[in-house]
Design an enzyme around this catalytic site. Structure first.
Site, short mmCIF file in Angstrom:
data_model
loop_
_atom_site.label_atom_id
_atom_site.label_comp_id
_atom_site.label_asym_id
_atom_site.label_seq_id
_atom_site.Cartn_x
_atom_site.Cartn_y
_atom_site.Cartn_z
N CYS A 201 -1.99 -12.40 -1.83
CA CYS A 201 -2.96 -11.15 -1.77
C CYS A 201 -4.30 -11.76 -1.30
CB CYS A 201 -2.96 -10.27 -2.81
SG CYS A 201 -3.12 -11.29 -4.36
N GLY B 61 2.52 1.82 -3.57
CA GLY B 61 1.21 2.03 -4.22
C GLY B 61 0.77 3.54 -4.15
N GLU C 82 -3.24 -2.78 -7.19
CA GLU C 82 -3.81 -3.66 -6.11
C GLU C 82 -2.72 -3.76 -5.08
OE1 GLU C 82 -3.25 -8.40 -4.91
OE2 GLU C 82 -3.76 -7.93 -7.15
N ARG D 248 0.86 -1.18 -0.11
CA ARG D 248 -0.12 -0.10 -0.14
C ARG D 248 0.74 1.44 0.16
NH1 ARG D 248 -4.55 1.09 4.47
NH2 ARG D 248 -5.10 -1.09 4.08
#
Length: 531
Positions: free
Chosen positions: A297, A243, A260, A240
């Protein structure tokens, strides 16, 4: 010092230009370095890759679909032909077992994705043509005529590799050049895939610079890869923090960013299911949580379990399995340290240790599976910290006081890839499941019943996506053709354009049209490709 391995830039494998450093893969089971040094690319080299991709974008957009499909199929064949070498490299660089994981599961999934993308190209199923005869309007999805940048993750050396995985196949299917920023934990695997892809590209007669490969770039150059208006879109799979950093740069430049990023994939064990099969559920959960060392994931990172006698039975069975679990290897020492830090953060936020041996003292990136727990009140009081992802063979159990609290917990979740409900086989939990479903539905991409979330079938009906922060956009999937292709396309509308000048998919005689309006009435036509 060993010579640096080449990069694939502007249609050829060549020495890196003014590299700013090097990287080396390590065997995570021993911590030992693997032969081969790979360059960290400079800003100048990133600029050259972008310029080369932009230069061939129009030619790729104009390429015949049959040529694109032929490349994807030939690439799949090439991967299969070199499967032994690929499996050996990926095993050394990731610690994943050769069989069944790499040879029997992930590599066939990768070639299957490429072939499904080829089928979607041949059938034009990803273009979604629409005809409105009364107003003279016609529309379809078509190429961006710009390059796509793909960032590959650490956990799938084949199926999500930046130069072989679903993002790559989808972008090529949409007729976009790809700049692949492969993951530095498996550079040798990625290089071999890149060589197979490049050979297939040349054989198909496509532009030689339509595929480019970088191992790592200096941090200041990451923004150039994603924050340049010349880029059509970005596909990212990873953590995260990274990203969101890249997304901010892409947003500033108006570049669509499909990421993702993280998911805890909550699993609800309902009363009847626990009463019926507590021990079996404990085994199913343990197997899912520890599969692939928990580095999926869709790993079940959080369970909601009633604070009942049947819930206690489940916990006792689960704890026995975690306490007796052997150590497992992670992809890297960094991954191990991130997991241990995430466990510490969950404990500091109010969770308690439930099961799992102390962390092993041995060379390599080894950890023991861990099970944590927290009561429902404390979870609801500290939602942000207790929903943090712990990427590895670790899960948090939330003990819910009653159904009202279970509903409150369901309402509190952030966006996730999946949510799962386990119910009694006699239907005794169905009324409560029906109450949970509308709470979970807007919070997840895929809603699952009676099986763990770990598997992701490559199907046209698949949604490997979900609301933020699981992904950056809830309307798209990174798995499943033709849906995943549509991320890297633009909506092309034609107003009063003569039939002979329209794209083939929009002409009157084309049988693949999806929607047609005649005399004010909409109708569907037969469409291939799993629509």
């Amino acid at each position: 010092m060993s010579k640096l391995q080449p990069v694939l830039i502007a249609g050829q494998w060549r020495d890196a230009v003014d590299p700013v450093g090097s990287l080396q893969a390590h065997d995570p089971s021993t911590g030992q370095a693997i032969e081969g040094l790979y360059p960290v690319s400079s800003r100048q080299e990133v600029e050259q890759a972008l310029a080369a991709a932009v230069a061939v974008a129009e030619a790729m957009a104009a390429a015949e679909p049959a040529r694109i499909a032929g490349f994807l199929e030939a690439y799949a064949d090439g991967i299969q032909a070199q499967s032994d070498a690929l499996v050996e490299l990926a095993h050394r660089e990731t610690g994943l077992p050769k069989t069944p994981r790499l040879r029997d599961v992930e590599l066939p999934r990768t070639t299957g994705q490429l072939r499904q993308a080829a089928a979607a190209v041949r059938q034009s199923s990803w273009t979604q043509p629409v005809i409105d005869t009364s107003s003279g309007l016609r529309a379809m999805l078509g190429p961006l005529s710009k390059p796509v940048v793909v960032f590959g993750p650490n956990n799938f050396p084949f199926a999500f590799n930046a130069v072989a995985g679903s993002d790559f196949a989808s972008a090529i299917a949409a007729r976009a050049p790809v700049i692949a920023k492969v993951h530095p934990l498996h550079p040798g695997t990625s290089q071999l895939l890149g060589r197979i892809a490049h050979a297939a590209l040349l054989a198909a007669g496509l532009p030689a610079a339509a595929i480019q490969l970088l191992y790592r770039v200096e941090p200041s150059s990451s923004g150039l890869l994603v924050g340049n208006p010349a880029v059509g879109a970005v596909g990212f799979t990873g953590g995260r923090s990274g990203g969101l950093t890249l997304k901010a740069l892409a947003d500033k430049a108006g570049v669509p960013f499909y990421a993702e990023m993280s998911s805890i994939n909550p699993v609800f064990l309902l009363d009847g299911a626990l009463n019926e099969r507590a021990a079996a559920l404990a085994q199913e959960f343990f197997a899912s949580c520890t599969m692939g060392s928990g580095q999926f994931c869709t790993n079940p990172g959080l369970l909601v379990v009633p604070a009942s006698a049947d819930g206690d039975r489940f916990m006792a069975e689960a704890c026995k399995r975690f306490d007796g679990a052997a150590a497992q290897v992670l992809f890297s020492e960094d991954g191990k340290q991130h997991l241990l830090a995430a466990i510490d953060a969950l404990l500091a936020a109010g969770a308690s240790h439930c099961a799992g041996a102390a962390q092993p003292r041995r060379e390599g990136s080894w950890v023991h599976p861990q099970l944590l727990q927290v009561d429902g009140e404390r979870f609801l009081a500290n939602l942000h910290a207790l929903q943090a992802e712990a990427f590895g063979p670790t899960s948090l159990v939330v003990r819910s006081r009653d159904r009202a609290q279970t509903l409150a917990i369901a309402r509190a979740f952030e966006g996730n890839l999946t949510a799962t409900l386990y119910r009694a086989s006699n239907g005794g939990d169905d009324d409560f499941a029906a109450m949970l479903m509308p709470l979970l539905r807007p919070r997840v991409g895929r809603l699952i019943f009676d099986r763990m979330p770990t598997g992701v079938a490559v199907s046209p009906a698949q949604n490997h996506g979900g609301p933020y922060p699981a992904t950056s956009h809830p309307g798209f999937t990174s798995v499943g053709m033709p849906g995943s292709i549509r991320r890297f396309a633009g909506l092309h509308c034609y107003d009063n354009v003569p039939d002979a000048l329209l794209p083939a998919e929009l002409r009157d005689a084309n049988p693949s049209q999806l929607w047609r309006q005649v005399d004010g009435q909409w109708s569907t036509a037969a469409v291939g490709g799993g629509q």
